[in-house]
Design a protein around this motif. Structure first.
Motif, PDB file in Angstrom:
ATOM      1  N   GLY A  48      -8.930   7.278   2.699  1.00 22.06           N
ATOM      2  CA  GLY A  48      -9.551   5.974   2.820  1.00 22.06           C
ATOM      3  C   GLY A  48      -9.913   5.407   1.455  1.00 22.06           C
ATOM      4  O   GLY A  48      -9.355   5.786   0.422  1.00 22.06           O
ATOM      5  N   ILE A  49     -10.863   4.490   1.433  1.00 18.53           N
ATOM      6  CA  ILE A  49     -11.271   3.820   0.200  1.00 18.53           C
ATOM      7  C   ILE A  49     -12.316   4.678  -0.509  1.00 18.53           C
ATOM      8  O   ILE A  49     -13.362   5.004   0.064  1.00 18.53           O
ATOM      9  CB  ILE A  49     -11.831   2.422   0.514  1.00 18.53           C
ATOM     10  N   ARG A 109     -14.421  -0.799   3.405  1.00 17.39           N
ATOM     11  CA  ARG A 109     -14.421   0.641   3.689  1.00 17.39           C
ATOM     12  C   ARG A 109     -15.137   0.935   4.998  1.00 17.39           C
ATOM     13  O   ARG A 109     -14.713   1.816   5.761  1.00 17.39           O
ATOM     14  CB  ARG A 109     -15.074   1.405   2.531  1.00 17.39           C
ATOM     15  N   GLN A 137      -4.245  -1.200   3.180  1.00 15.78           N
ATOM     16  CA  GLN A 137      -4.839  -0.435   4.267  1.00 15.78           C
ATOM     17  C   GLN A 137      -4.116  -0.709   5.581  1.00 15.78           C
ATOM     18  O   GLN A 137      -3.883   0.205   6.377  1.00 15.78           O
ATOM     19  CB  GLN A 137      -6.324  -0.780   4.401  1.00 15.78           C
ATOM     20  N   ARG A 138      -3.731  -1.939   5.788  1.00 17.88           N
ATOM     21  CA  ARG A 138      -3.084  -2.291   7.056  1.00 17.88           C
ATOM     22  C   ARG A 138      -1.612  -1.882   7.078  1.00 17.88           C
ATOM     23  O   ARG A 138      -1.057  -1.645   8.158  1.00 17.88           O
ATOM     24  CB  ARG A 138      -3.234  -3.792   7.319  1.00 17.88           C
ATOM     25  N   GLY A 176      -8.243   5.019   6.521  1.00 15.43           N
ATOM     26  CA  GLY A 176      -6.940   4.524   6.137  1.00 15.43           C
ATOM     27  C   GLY A 176      -6.303   5.360   5.044  1.00 15.43           C
ATOM     28  O   GLY A 176      -6.792   6.434   4.677  1.00 15.43           O
ATOM     29  N   LEU A 226     -12.696  -0.151   7.792  1.00 14.71           N
ATOM     30  CA  LEU A 226     -11.457   0.639   7.881  1.00 14.71           C
ATOM     31  C   LEU A 226     -11.720   2.020   7.295  1.00 14.71           C
ATOM     32  O   LEU A 226     -11.289   2.345   6.183  1.00 14.71           O
ATOM     33  CB  LEU A 226     -10.332  -0.064   7.113  1.00 14.71           C
ATOM     34  N   GLU A 232      -6.961  -4.650   1.249  1.00 17.72           N
ATOM     35  CA  GLU A 232      -6.874  -4.911   2.691  1.00 17.72           C
ATOM     36  C   GLU A 232      -5.430  -4.851   3.168  1.00 17.72           C
ATOM     37  O   GLU A 232      -5.118  -4.249   4.206  1.00 17.72           O
ATOM     38  CB  GLU A 232      -7.491  -6.264   3.012  1.00 17.72           C
TER      39      GLU A 232
END
Length: 468
Positions: A411-412, A140, A99-100, A146, A143, A96
């Motif tokens: 992304g994830i 996922r 991602q941010r 990402g 977000l 997390e």
């Protein structure tokens, strides 16, 4: 060797046990990066001399739920890469954060915070790998676009998902089943269904021997003791096939999520299963929970109107090195309280190989094993600070890091989402002998010879009897 991936950021290794120590020289070998752009933050002084050997910063600063953001944020900026090879640090929390912050990420398993594997306040369901995976997959969904975060990509979970795809293509070729190489999960699931694959074992037999041998009150292993003991104390878990007709007596479904797996109300380290590798032949392994048992089963699910029409049963069948088996027996006798002394053997190993592969069963050729047979001698020649077990992990992790750098905005993702051929091509030089073998072995072979057993032989791939 592929051209080095161009990487302009910095790399932060969280954790520096046996896997982190083996991964460091591969990072410097395969990336266009200098040692001053890599740093390590870890919970103890383990591996400090190796970090010093390569001129890499090594900081002892254990991460906790209350301090991890304060410690990590100043060390990370967009475009950097956090490689999480730690124990007792929440993967969800680090993913997390990355991602941010716009930071790339990789781990080799999904970890909870310290104590999460054995927290008596949690139910077995809440302590399962299924629950940990579902939590991250929820992130996922929240977000979706990402920076690339590769989940659970070591040897297993990780490399074995690519072994499965190659094995499916091999069996299709040998059965003369027409099949283009699938490009989407639906195509892979349909191929497994058409081949008749009912069961997939992650079949591993570690033949390595070390000196001195295990002593009373000591847990010995060829990779992380804390990691192995922790997952061994989680409930046994397995992807649950659509051909299965009844649950084991203590089997439980989950009430949420993908519904691709079940868990048993007992530790994986107390659950033995039968499996087979080319070198060992038939053996008893432990049904240790691993996320690949869930992710592969989920990935190979065919659906009809939203309901599963086909899914194989998938599980890990692990026979660790003999001293680790003794360690597990002692751990069980201590009612799962870890021994006071822990020893990860690497330089202590005197001989042996780690035989790691996938066993696909139920198709027209019986069973097919595909995987890596890597000796300790070859591992030492291939990469410094690696043993056979470790190098199978670090090579696959390095392959995924290389891919993530080249594809930084995915992304994830899970191992099944990565291109299997590229990962295998990158990893192949580090895997020793890559072996492919058919066998007529089944879990029922030789059963009832000395003591009669009440066995359902109508479908020899039905996974009903967990007793040995």
């Amino acid at each position: 060797m592929a051209q080095q991936a161009e990487f302009t950021g910095k790399i932060l290794l969280v954790g520096f046990g046996s896997i982190g120590q083996g991964l460091l020289p591969l990072l410097l070998r395969h990336l266009s990066i200098s040692a001053d752009r890599i740093s390590i933050i870890t919970a103890d002084r383990n591996g400090e001399s190796i970090a010093r050997e390569y001129g890499v910063s090594h900081s002892v600063n254990p991460l906790t739920p209350t301090n991890y953001q304060e410690i990590l944020k100043p060390r990370l900026k967009a475009g950097d890469f956090l490689v999480n090879v730690s124990n007792d640090v929440s993967s969800f929390a680090l993913i997390e954060l990355c991602q941010r912050l716009g930071v790339l990420y990789l781990d080799t398993c999904i970890e909870p915070w310290a104590g999460g594997y054995v927290d008596e306040a949690l139910t077995p369901d809440e302590r399962s790998n299924y629950a940990l995976r579902e939590q991250v997959l929820g992130l996922r969904r929240d977000l979706p676009r990402g920076p690339t975060a590769v989940l659970t990509h070591g040897a297993n979970p990780g490399l074995v998902s690519h072994f499965v795809k190659q094995a499916l293509l091999d069996v299709a070729r040998d059965l003369q089943v027409e099949a283009d190489v699938p490009t989407q999960r639906e195509g892979w699931a349909d191929l497994a269904r058409r081949l008749g694959v009912k069961v997939i074992h992650i079949a591993e037999r570690d033949h390595q021997e070390s000196q001195p041998r295990k002593q009373p009150g000591e847990f010995v292993n060829t990779w992380s003791v804390d990691g192995f003991a922790g997952e061994g104390c989680q409930p046994a878990e397995l992807g649950w096939g659509t051909h299965e007709q009844q649950l084991p007596p203590d089997g439980q479904h989950h009430a949420y999520g993908c519904q691709a797996a079940i868990y048993l109300n007992r530790p994986g380290a107390a659950t033995r299963v039968r499996s087979w590798t080319p070198m060992a032949g038939a053996y008893h392994g432990f049904l240790i929970t691993h996320s690949e048992a869930i992710s592969i089963a989920d990935y190979l699910t065919c659906r009809n109107g939203g309901q599963p029409a086909y899914r194989p049963t998938v599980h890990y069948a692990y026979h660790p090195c003999d001293d680790a088996v003794l360690s597990l027996h002692e751990l069980a006798g201590r009612n799962w309280a870890l021994q006071p002394r822990k020893r990860v053997v690497k330089e202590d190993i005197v001989s042996g190989v780690d035989e790691l592969g996938v066993l696909l069963m139920g198709h027209g050729r019986g069973a097919y094993w595909y995987g890596s047979r890597l000796s300790i001698d070859d591992a030492r020649q291939l990469a410094p600070h690696n043993g056979a077990t470790g190098l199978q992990v670090t090579a696959a992790a390095m392959a995924a890091i290389d891919w993530a750098i080249r594809h930084p905005a995915q992304g994830i993702v899970e191992p099944e989402d990565l291109p299997f051929d590229q990962i295998l091509r990158f990893s192949r030089p580090y895997l020793g002998e890559v072996v492919a073998a058919y066998t007529d072995w089944t879990p029922l072979q030789g059963r009832g010879r000395i003591f009669k057993e009440d066995l359902d032989t109508s479908d020899c791939w039905q996974f009903k009897n967990f007793r040995v």
